[in-house]
Write an enzyme that holds these catalytic residues in place. Structure first.
Site, PDB file in Angstrom:
ATOM      1  N   GLU A 109       0.788  -1.225   0.000  1.00 47.46           N
ATOM      2  CA  GLU A 109       0.000   0.000   0.000  1.00 47.46           C
ATOM      3  C   GLU A 109       0.826   1.284   0.000  1.00 47.46           C
ATOM      4  O   GLU A 109       0.423   2.284  -0.591  1.00 47.46           O
ATOM      5  CB  GLU A 109      -0.954   0.009   1.208  1.00 47.46           C
ATOM      6  CG  GLU A 109      -2.054  -1.039   1.164  1.00 47.46           C
ATOM      7  CD  GLU A 109      -3.058  -0.790   0.059  1.00 47.46           C
ATOM      8  OE1 GLU A 109      -3.099   0.327  -0.485  1.00 47.46           O
ATOM      9  OE2 GLU A 109      -3.808  -1.731  -0.278  1.00 47.46           O
ATOM     10  N   SER A 390     -41.146 -22.823 -20.283  1.00 51.20           N
ATOM     11  CA  SER A 390     -42.241 -22.181 -21.015  1.00 51.20           C
ATOM     12  C   SER A 390     -42.544 -20.758 -20.572  1.00 51.20           C
ATOM     13  O   SER A 390     -43.321 -20.072 -21.235  1.00 51.20           O
ATOM     14  CB  SER A 390     -43.516 -23.028 -20.889  1.00 51.20           C
ATOM     15  OG  SER A 390     -43.417 -24.188 -21.687  1.00 51.20           O
TER      16      SER A 390
END
Length: 782
Positions: A109, A390
């Site tokens: 970092e 369906s």
């Protein structure tokens, strides 16, 4: 004499050279002078602007630096339903934080953490160069670890807030923090504050969540994984994205080698360890311990993802107001888990369901599973790895037929033997019978497969795809004619698409968050801008036919009917492939769906098993009605305090009596009748809607036709990746069969075929559809 004096001549030459040099240096000195003035002016301006911004910077306190900065989520009534992080963090003091973790964090970092005083000019210069060369974006990359801590403590993390003013204030506060606290304290604050994904804050809590260990029990590869996660906790989640987590962990290890925190040999040894090694399966720390968590688990998970999609991070001290109807959510949870009137076969039987407000797209309830013990597990309400069966017919076949071909509800459609063009694959219905020429209404109500495929062939896959796009669905690969009886979509997408039928043809993209309040009081409101997806005539005629699915004696969804309620809906089942049929009882299915709606709500439900090819993981014929029973119980409950009104016939829709049945057509398009015996065309149509055959065929005027059979045949013969093909639909009544064998992949793909959709393969769970963000309701913020 003087003119010829050599001395005079030399003096003149020297003066000429001096004049020439002065003339040459003059412009350069002027340019340099103005450059210095410009730089000075810019410095003064920058310093003044920085001072101005810094003067308005918010106060930063120790409490802000040490707090969990939890985000609160509210339901539609403004009641807090979750405080992410407030009960989900174990604070660890600096002397208890392992040195290896500290060195890992600093290495990845902020390598110059111990050298700068809150702002690092060298780091900023490097980031600026990266930005100029295009290797970074915007005002990113120059932040020190202290600046990141400030951002997490007092500022919003939304991408839209990455402004010059915010960066100036962030830098000023970082300097103040460095003057007030030691480096050890600052690192302690950071390690305890960062968001680590899955609702976890701080690396001590993350160690418990991911490894069921305390920090001092972790190994080097585990330290490296935790140190790298804050940059993107979702992407580096080792459970969901192990490949990205591995890459990030290895980046941390390489950074530690560069800072001499570890040796190259140690790094390589750690890299040889699988990122999934020793991960906890129980999760000692879940996202929230709220009493309501078991009800809202899936909804909250999806809300967090939506929050992150908007550019926010959950650890930003936000107030997030959702569209959750807690009463509806609890009912959906209870019915899905503990309803004594529903005969769930076992605890492995799963449910995925979504309730949407049809008039604005708000998701008011969502159920991602049943009998689950892991917080924020698979959200089956939004998975797209199962064929919808369906339920695809209204949105891909018959809706487009009315919209583009102006089919009347009594349009004759053929239920006769059919083979997919260019193949030897036949389509069958659940009863393996043919009914000849029947009406479109009868075909939809009884969920006949062949008429649906023939209708799609007449419409054409391209126009059907356009219709689906208007309903917010886009697909990574082209659709095929087989998709007319099955689409890989989620319950959320299905509910939102059916909502457009309910409200008269307007599509709203479903959404969960309606307002976000940042820690500094800035408020963003959200709503969806509806988009016209179809004509009111199409919406009304589809709705009128879908009523029969639930009310007609031959309807496939009669178990879902709520007495006295105006509603419409559609069933869907997917069948096993031919080569697997002998391994399951007759009439068994892989998935069972029901999607229904009123003028208030749209509710779509999927039921089935996560691994449908494992032993005893099939859905029996009787169990296919479970989705309908869930719908009936939930829709009946949430409709109690809502107006119960029927849909109004649009002015351009004409009612007509056909064989004792009220039918509808779009004004000006009643259809024409071709008498096959005489080859003459006359107006009108008188065939009984319930007849099983007819010699009359209704055709549309040529100017209304948008595609030919030849076009459809060409379209369907294209090679399409297997994941786009439906698993096959048995007509919602039983198992079908096919003349071709098919293969399938376990875990979520809804593979294979039946109902005659032979030869299809299916994807691994994960799906292949996504919501088209550019269709039907972009975010509108206020």
């Amino acid at each position: 004499m003087s003119q010829n004096n050599p001395k005079n001549s030399r003096a003149e030459v020297r003066r000429g050279r001096q004049f020439s040099n002065t003339h040459k240096k003059g412009p350069f000195r002027r340019i340099l002078k103005w450059a210095v003035i410009l730089v000075g002016a810019l410095f003064i301006f920058g310093a003044g602007l920085f001072t101005y911004y810094a003067a308005s910077a918010p106060r930063i306190t120790r409490s802000a630096l040490t707090s969990d900065n939890s985000t609160k989520f509210y339901d539609a009534n403004g009641t807090v339903i979750s405080r992410l992080g407030s009960q989900n963090r174990d604070y660890v003091k600096s002397n208890k934080i392992p040195r290896t973790l500290k060195r890992a964090v600093v290495s990845i970092e902020d390598r110059r953490f111990y050298k700068h005083h809150g702002v690092d000019p060298i780091r900023i210069a490097g980031a600026a160069i990266s930005n100029l060369t295009g290797s970074s974006l915007g005002l990113q990359g120059g932040s020190t670890l202290t600046q990141q801590l400030v951002k997490l403590s007092v500022f919003s993390t939304a991408a839209s807030d990455r402004t010059l003013k915010r960066k100036a204030q962030e830098a000023w506060l970082a300097i103040k923090v460095e003057n007030r606290y030691s480096k050890s304290q600052i690192l302690e604050f950071y390690i305890n504050k960062v968001y680590m994904g899955n609702g976890v804050y701080g690396m001590q809590t993350a160690a418990e969540y991911y490894y069921d260990k305390t920090l001092d029990q972790l190994t080097l590869p585990e330290f490296a994984l935790l140190a790298g996660m804050p940059q993107s906790p979702t992407l580096y989640n080792p459970y969901k994205y192990p490949q990205y987590a591995t890459k990030r962990r290895d980046e941390v290890l390489d950074a530690m080698v560069k800072t001499k925190a570890i040796t190259q040999q140690q790094a390589q040894s750690a890299k040889n360890t699988s990122v999934k090694a020793h991960l906890s399966a129980t999760h000692a720390k879940a996202r929230t311990s709220e009493k309501t968590s078991k009800y809202i688990d899936s909804y909250l998970k999806q809300a967090i993802e939506e929050l992150e999609d908007k550019g926010y991070k959950p650890n930003s001290g936000l107030k997030v107001y959702t569209n959750l109807n807690m009463s509806a959510q609890k009912k959906l949870y209870q019915v899905s888990n503990n309803d004594p009137t529903i005969a769930y076969p076992n605890d492995r039987f799963q449910v995925g369901a979504t309730v949407v407000d049809v008039n604005n797209g708000r998701v008011v309830a969502m159920q991602g599973g049943r009998k689950t013990k892991v917080a924020f597990g698979l959200n089956r309400a939004v998975q797209t790895g199962r064929s919808s069966g369906s339920t695809a017919k209204p949105i891909m076949d018959y809706g487009p037929a009315i919209q583009y071909l102006k089919y009347p509800t009594y349009q004759p459609v053929k239920d006769t033997p059919y083979v997919y063009p260019g193949t030897d694959k036949s389509v069958y219905d659940f009863d393996n019978k043919y009914q000849g020429t029947i009406t479109m209404r009868k075909a939809l109500v009884e969920s006949r497969n062949i008429p649906a495929i023939r209708t799609l062939e007449n419409v054409g896959v391209p126009k059907a795809t356009t219709f689906l796009k208007n309903l917010g669905m886009s697909f990574s690969k082209p659709l095929e004619i087989q998709n007319g009886i099955g689409l890989y979509i989620s319950s959320e997408q299905l509910a939102a698409s059916y909502a457009a039928f309910s409200n008269g043809g307007t599509y709203y993209k479903p959404y969960l968050i309606n307002k976000i309040v940042q820690v500094n009081g800035v408020t963003h409101k959200y709503h969806k801008q509806g988009k016209r997806a179809m004509s009111p005539a199409t919406a009304f005629m589809i709705t009128n036919m879908l009523k029969g699915v639930m009310t007609d004696s031959q309807g496939s969804g009669t178990a879902a009917k709520v007495s006295g309620l105006y509603e419409a809906g559609k069933t869907g089942t997917t069948q096993y492939p031919d080569d697997y049929l002998n391994k399951v009882p007759a009439m068994s299915t892989m998935d069972s769906w029901f999607s229904g709606y009123t003028k208030n709500y749209s509710l779509a439900i999927w039921t089935g098993y996560d691994h449908q090819f494992k032993a005893n993981s099939y859905v029996t014929s009787a169990q296919t009605t479970i989705a309908q029973q869930i719908y009936k119980n939930v829709m009946g409950y949430i409709s109690e305090d809502k107006p119960n009104t029927d849909w109004t016939q649009p002015s351009d829709v004409v009612a007509t009596n056909r064989g004792g049945q009220t039918e509808y057509y779009v004004a000006g398009y009643p259809g024409t009748v071709t008498d096959n015996s005489s080859n003459q065309t006359t107006s009108g149509y008188t065939t009984d809607s319930g007849s099983s055959s007819s010699s009359a065929v209704v055709t549309q005027p040529r100017e209304n036709e948008s595609s030919s059979s030849a076009e459809s045949s060409s379209e369907s013969s294209e090679s399409t990746p297997s994941e786009q093909k439906p698993s096959g639909d048995g007509g919602d009544g039983g198992s079908g069969s096919s003349s071709a064998s098919s293969s399938s992949t376990d875990n979520g793909g809804s593979g294979g075929n039946s109902g005659g959709n032979g030869g299809n393969t299916t994807p691994d769970n994960g799906g292949n559809t996504d919501t088209d963000n550019n269709n039907g309701g972009a975010d509108v913020t206020q």
